[in-house]
Motif scaffolding. Structure first.
Motif, PDB file in Angstrom:
ATOM      1  N   LYS A 242      17.212 -14.707 -30.732  1.00  0.00           N
ATOM      2  CA  LYS A 242      18.676 -14.899 -30.695  1.00  0.00           C
ATOM      3  C   LYS A 242      19.227 -15.317 -32.060  1.00  0.00           C
ATOM      4  O   LYS A 242      20.431 -15.258 -32.294  1.00  0.00           O
ATOM      5  CB  LYS A 242      19.027 -15.993 -29.659  1.00  0.00           C
ATOM      6  N   LEU A 243      18.349 -15.736 -32.964  1.00  0.00           N
ATOM      7  CA  LEU A 243      18.813 -16.230 -34.271  1.00  0.00           C
ATOM      8  C   LEU A 243      19.246 -15.085 -35.182  1.00  0.00           C
ATOM      9  O   LEU A 243      18.764 -13.952 -35.037  1.00  0.00           O
ATOM     10  CB  LEU A 243      17.689 -17.004 -34.973  1.00  0.00           C
ATOM     11  N   SER A 244      20.127 -15.395 -36.098  1.00  0.00           N
ATOM     12  CA  SER A 244      20.506 -14.383 -37.099  1.00  0.00           C
ATOM     13  C   SER A 244      19.305 -14.187 -38.021  1.00  0.00           C
ATOM     14  O   SER A 244      18.427 -15.061 -38.094  1.00  0.00           O
ATOM     15  CB  SER A 244      21.704 -14.867 -37.914  1.00  0.00           C
ATOM     16  N   LYS A 245      19.293 -13.080 -38.750  1.00  0.00           N
ATOM     17  CA  LYS A 245      18.187 -12.775 -39.669  1.00  0.00           C
ATOM     18  C   LYS A 245      17.963 -13.931 -40.636  1.00  0.00           C
ATOM     19  O   LYS A 245      16.828 -14.342 -40.901  1.00  0.00           O
ATOM     20  CB  LYS A 245      18.519 -11.505 -40.456  1.00  0.00           C
ATOM     21  N   LYS A 246      19.091 -14.456 -41.153  1.00  0.00           N
ATOM     22  CA  LYS A 246      19.036 -15.513 -42.170  1.00  0.00           C
ATOM     23  C   LYS A 246      18.447 -16.802 -41.569  1.00  0.00           C
ATOM     24  O   LYS A 246      17.537 -17.413 -42.144  1.00  0.00           O
ATOM     25  CB  LYS A 246      20.460 -15.763 -42.680  1.00  0.00           C
ATOM     26  N   ASP A 247      18.950 -17.187 -40.384  1.00  0.00           N
ATOM     27  CA  ASP A 247      18.464 -18.417 -39.742  1.00  0.00           C
ATOM     28  C   ASP A 247      16.982 -18.301 -39.386  1.00  0.00           C
ATOM     29  O   ASP A 247      16.219 -19.263 -39.507  1.00  0.00           O
ATOM     30  CB  ASP A 247      19.282 -18.733 -38.486  1.00  0.00           C
ATOM     31  N   LEU A 248      16.596 -17.096 -38.932  1.00  0.00           N
ATOM     32  CA  LEU A 248      15.192 -16.894 -38.567  1.00  0.00           C
ATOM     33  C   LEU A 248      14.293 -17.040 -39.795  1.00  0.00           C
ATOM     34  O   LEU A 248      13.242 -17.696 -39.737  1.00  0.00           O
ATOM     35  CB  LEU A 248      15.010 -15.520 -37.925  1.00  0.00           C
ATOM     36  N   LYS A 249      14.739 -16.483 -40.897  1.00  0.00           N
ATOM     37  CA  LYS A 249      13.983 -16.564 -42.154  1.00  0.00           C
ATOM     38  C   LYS A 249      13.783 -18.030 -42.540  1.00  0.00           C
ATOM     39  O   LYS A 249      12.671 -18.455 -42.899  1.00  0.00           O
ATOM     40  CB  LYS A 249      14.742 -15.831 -43.261  1.00  0.00           C
ATOM     41  N   GLU A 250      14.851 -18.796 -42.424  1.00  0.00           N
ATOM     42  CA  GLU A 250      14.795 -20.231 -42.758  1.00  0.00           C
ATOM     43  C   GLU A 250      13.806 -20.945 -41.847  1.00  0.00           C
ATOM     44  O   GLU A 250      12.975 -21.739 -42.272  1.00  0.00           O
ATOM     45  CB  GLU A 250      16.195 -20.865 -42.602  1.00  0.00           C
ATOM     46  N   LYS A 251      13.903 -20.626 -40.541  1.00  0.00           N
ATOM     47  CA  LYS A 251      13.032 -21.274 -39.552  1.00  0.00           C
ATOM     48  C   LYS A 251      11.564 -20.935 -39.839  1.00  0.00           C
ATOM     49  O   LYS A 251      10.695 -21.810 -39.788  1.00  0.00           O
ATOM     50  CB  LYS A 251      13.429 -20.834 -38.139  1.00  0.00           C
ATOM     51  N   LEU A 252      11.303 -19.679 -40.153  1.00  0.00           N
ATOM     52  CA  LEU A 252       9.926 -19.245 -40.402  1.00  0.00           C
ATOM     53  C   LEU A 252       9.321 -19.971 -41.597  1.00  0.00           C
ATOM     54  O   LEU A 252       8.138 -20.304 -41.598  1.00  0.00           O
ATOM     55  CB  LEU A 252       9.855 -17.728 -40.617  1.00  0.00           C
ATOM     56  N   LYS A 253      10.174 -20.226 -42.601  1.00  0.00           N
ATOM     57  CA  LYS A 253       9.700 -20.930 -43.804  1.00  0.00           C
ATOM     58  C   LYS A 253       9.167 -22.308 -43.444  1.00  0.00           C
ATOM     59  O   LYS A 253       8.223 -22.807 -44.045  1.00  0.00           O
ATOM     60  CB  LYS A 253      10.871 -21.084 -44.784  1.00  0.00           C
ATOM     61  N   LYS A 254       9.821 -22.944 -42.446  1.00  0.00           N
ATOM     62  CA  LYS A 254       9.456 -24.318 -42.098  1.00  0.00           C
ATOM     63  C   LYS A 254       8.314 -24.399 -41.088  1.00  0.00           C
ATOM     64  O   LYS A 254       7.836 -25.467 -40.767  1.00  0.00           O
ATOM     65  CB  LYS A 254      10.691 -25.032 -41.514  1.00  0.00           C
ATOM     66  N   LYS A 255       7.900 -23.245 -40.542  1.00  0.00           N
ATOM     67  CA  LYS A 255       6.889 -23.289 -39.474  1.00  0.00           C
ATOM     68  C   LYS A 255       5.534 -23.765 -39.974  1.00  0.00           C
ATOM     69  O   LYS A 255       5.106 -23.402 -41.076  1.00  0.00           O
ATOM     70  CB  LYS A 255       6.762 -21.923 -38.807  1.00  0.00           C
ATOM     71  N   ALA A 256       4.886 -24.534 -39.120  1.00  0.00           N
ATOM     72  CA  ALA A 256       3.590 -25.101 -39.500  1.00  0.00           C
ATOM     73  C   ALA A 256       2.493 -24.041 -39.495  1.00  0.00           C
ATOM     74  O   ALA A 256       1.513 -24.143 -40.226  1.00  0.00           O
ATOM     75  CB  ALA A 256       3.235 -26.202 -38.527  1.00  0.00           C
ATOM     76  N   HIS A 257       2.660 -23.000 -38.636  1.00  0.00           N
ATOM     77  CA  HIS A 257       1.579 -22.037 -38.468  1.00  0.00           C
ATOM     78  C   HIS A 257       1.826 -20.762 -39.266  1.00  0.00           C
ATOM     79  O   HIS A 257       2.941 -20.259 -39.299  1.00  0.00           O
ATOM     80  CB  HIS A 257       1.411 -21.709 -36.982  1.00  0.00           C
ATOM     81  N   PRO A 258       0.780 -20.217 -39.900  1.00  0.00           N
ATOM     82  CA  PRO A 258       0.955 -19.045 -40.755  1.00  0.00           C
ATOM     83  C   PRO A 258       1.313 -17.788 -39.960  1.00  0.00           C
ATOM     84  O   PRO A 258       1.995 -16.917 -40.444  1.00  0.00           O
ATOM     85  CB  PRO A 258      -0.410 -18.890 -41.423  1.00  0.00           C
ATOM     86  N   ALA A 259       0.823 -17.705 -38.761  1.00  0.00           N
ATOM     87  CA  ALA A 259       1.060 -16.493 -37.973  1.00  0.00           C
ATOM     88  C   ALA A 259       1.509 -16.900 -36.576  1.00  0.00           C
ATOM     89  O   ALA A 259       1.171 -17.986 -36.094  1.00  0.00           O
ATOM     90  CB  ALA A 259      -0.219 -15.672 -37.908  1.00  0.00           C
ATOM     91  N   VAL A 260       2.252 -15.998 -35.952  1.00  0.00           N
ATOM     92  CA  VAL A 260       2.832 -16.291 -34.637  1.00  0.00           C
ATOM     93  C   VAL A 260       1.748 -16.662 -33.614  1.00  0.00           C
ATOM     94  O   VAL A 260       1.949 -17.512 -32.742  1.00  0.00           O
ATOM     95  CB  VAL A 260       3.712 -15.110 -34.155  1.00  0.00           C
ATOM     96  N   SER A 261       0.572 -16.050 -33.726  1.00  0.00           N
ATOM     97  CA  SER A 261      -0.498 -16.299 -32.748  1.00  0.00           C
ATOM     98  C   SER A 261      -0.908 -17.767 -32.698  1.00  0.00           C
ATOM     99  O   SER A 261      -1.214 -18.297 -31.629  1.00  0.00           O
ATOM    100  CB  SER A 261      -1.736 -15.483 -33.104  1.00  0.00           C
ATOM    101  N   TYR A 262      -0.928 -18.404 -33.874  1.00  0.00           N
ATOM    102  CA  TYR A 262      -1.335 -19.816 -33.914  1.00  0.00           C
ATOM    103  C   TYR A 262      -0.280 -20.696 -33.257  1.00  0.00           C
ATOM    104  O   TYR A 262      -0.592 -21.701 -32.624  1.00  0.00           O
ATOM    105  CB  TYR A 262      -1.605 -20.243 -35.362  1.00  0.00           C
ATOM    106  N   GLU A 263       0.958 -20.288 -33.395  1.00  0.00           N
ATOM    107  CA  GLU A 263       2.042 -21.033 -32.767  1.00  0.00           C
ATOM    108  C   GLU A 263       1.943 -20.901 -31.240  1.00  0.00           C
ATOM    109  O   GLU A 263       2.036 -21.888 -30.511  1.00  0.00           O
ATOM    110  CB  GLU A 263       3.357 -20.440 -33.265  1.00  0.00           C
ATOM    111  N   ILE A 264       1.692 -19.684 -30.791  1.00  0.00           N
ATOM    112  CA  ILE A 264       1.553 -19.439 -29.353  1.00  0.00           C
ATOM    113  C   ILE A 264       0.322 -20.198 -28.839  1.00  0.00           C
ATOM    114  O   ILE A 264       0.368 -20.843 -27.782  1.00  0.00           O
ATOM    115  CB  ILE A 264       1.450 -17.923 -29.059  1.00  0.00           C
ATOM    116  N   ALA A 265      -0.761 -20.154 -29.612  1.00  0.00           N
ATOM    117  CA  ALA A 265      -1.999 -20.843 -29.201  1.00  0.00           C
ATOM    118  C   ALA A 265      -1.751 -22.345 -29.042  1.00  0.00           C
ATOM    119  O   ALA A 265      -2.179 -22.955 -28.051  1.00  0.00           O
ATOM    120  CB  ALA A 265      -3.090 -20.601 -30.244  1.00  0.00           C
ATOM    121  N   ALA A 266      -1.036 -22.918 -30.004  1.00  0.00           N
ATOM    122  CA  ALA A 266      -0.776 -24.369 -29.945  1.00  0.00           C
ATOM    123  C   ALA A 266       0.046 -24.709 -28.711  1.00  0.00           C
ATOM    124  O   ALA A 266      -0.233 -25.708 -28.016  1.00  0.00           O
ATOM    125  CB  ALA A 266      -0.048 -24.808 -31.219  1.00  0.00           C
TER     126      ALA A 266
END
Ligand code: F6P
Length: 359
Positions: A242-266
């Motif tokens: 639901k996030l805009s491209k820009k907001d998503l980019k910002e959010k991804l920068k701050k994420k602790a996990h390098p790849a989406v799978s690790y986030e899902i795993a956690a």
């Protein structure tokens, strides 16, 4: 006499060599002896820009049908940078044209994915004769049912899931196999179904982590000791979608996990208490020999490209539609992305068999 230039651009994949072989064999088998000159540009558009090329002979195309990678080398030259002069002020587009004219080419055969195709179309607009062959393990090129490299990568990703199955059945764990595919889910969808994954997460169908967990719990309650998820590297949660491209980019920068799978795993581990393991086959999916399907496909695409060149027909991508090779005008396809439709039959049928998409 025909003079052609060949270049392979973007991420490599299986069957690039097989495709070039198809083009050259298609031409040399139908032209009188010594009536074909082939120039290979090194490392994609870089070679065309900086005049890094070599003349190739029949010998170069012998024995490469089964060889992975590319005999020419490849590199990523982003389309959006093509109009930007290089660090020494060189006009890249002009430089490519100069090299094309210097060699008096009749046609440039360009093998690559979406970005490569956009530059191929730019060169067409600039007056060069080009033919594009659709390469990518992502299968995201508009106007062709199949890109070469895709089926070979499906085989490798499937094998990874198969291997996980045998170890998974020995442990009460959740396993995630992260599959390539950039922004689309074709590879994950096909490898996930072929490998018997229980949950498939792809970018086109944003997931709800609670639904993913419900699907795992359902299996656990049914006495299944393990669950396997095939997760596309571009998979995205409903919330993030639901996030805009820009907001998503910002959010991804701050994420602790390098790849989406690790986030899902956690998230799974935290909410279920079940141990989770992540496997990322990564670039192995682009490596090794092309599978028989890709060898046949590229031989056909190469032959169809050769036919266009012999007829002096340029400005096309050669794809495959409903089992037949097809010339598709570049201007109709350049810049378009072929995505999985959430309503596609294949998705509905996968759901029918109990596979969860986390939606
Ligand atoms: O486009 C092919 C692909 O393998 C994608 O699936 C992946 O996202 C990307 O290339 C990886 O690129 P690189 O080789 O530059 O890391």
């Amino acid at each position: 006499m025909k003079r052609i230039g060949l270049l392979t651009s973007g991420g490599d994949c299986q069957a690039l060599n097989a495709a070039m072989r198809g083009v050259v064999k298609g031409l040399s088998s139908n032209l009188p002896e010594n009536e074909l000159e082939v120039y290979g540009f090194s490392n994609g558009y870089k070679g065309l820009i900086y005049g890094d090329y070599r003349m190739l002979t029949a010998k170069d195309f012998s024995g490469i049908l089964t060889k992975g990678g590319t005999i020419l080398g490849s590199s990523r030259q982003p389309f959006k940078m093509m109009r930007v002069p290089d660090e020494k002020g060189l006009d890249k587009v002009e430089a490519m044209k100069q090299n094309y004219y210097k060699l008096r080419l009749d046609c440039l055969v360009i093998l690559g994915g979406n970005g490569t195709q956009k530059t191929a179309n730019l060169l067409r607009e600039e007056g060069l004769n080009v033919i594009h062959l659709p390469k990518t393990i992502d299968n995201d090129i508009w106007g062709t049912d199949m890109t070469f490299g895709f089926q070979s990568a499906v085989n490798i990703a499937t094998e990874a899931i198969d291997c996980i199955h045998t170890t998974a059945s020995s442990h009460n764990r959740v396993f995630i196999v992260e599959v390539m595919g950039h922004k689309v889910g074709w590879l994950t969808l096909h490898a996930g179904i072929a490998g018997g994954a229980d949950i498939i997460l792809i970018p086109e169908i944003p997931y709800d982590i609670d639904k993913v967990i419900a699907a795992i719990n359902k299996r656990t309650q049914a006495g299944k000791g393990f669950t396997i998820l095939a997760v596309a590297e571009g998979a995205i949660s409903k919330e993030d979608a639901k996030l805009s491209k820009k907001d998503l980019k910002e959010k991804l920068k701050k994420k602790a996990h390098p790849a989406v799978s690790y986030e899902i795993a956690a998230a799974i581990q935290e909410k279920t208490g079940i141990e989770v393991r992540v496997t990322v086959p990564g670039h192995t999916q682009r490596g090794g020999s092309p599978c028989p399907y890709d060898r046949v496909l590229t031989t056909r695409l190469g032959a169809a490209a050769a036919k266009l060149i012999l007829n002096d027909e340029y400005g096309y991508m050669v794809g495959i539609v409903n089992g037949k090779t097809k010339k598709v005008p570049l201007e109709e396809v350049a810049g378009k992305l072929k995505m999985v439709s959430p309503d596609a039959q294949i998705v509905k049928e996968a759901k029918m068999t109990g596979i969860s998409f986390g939606d």
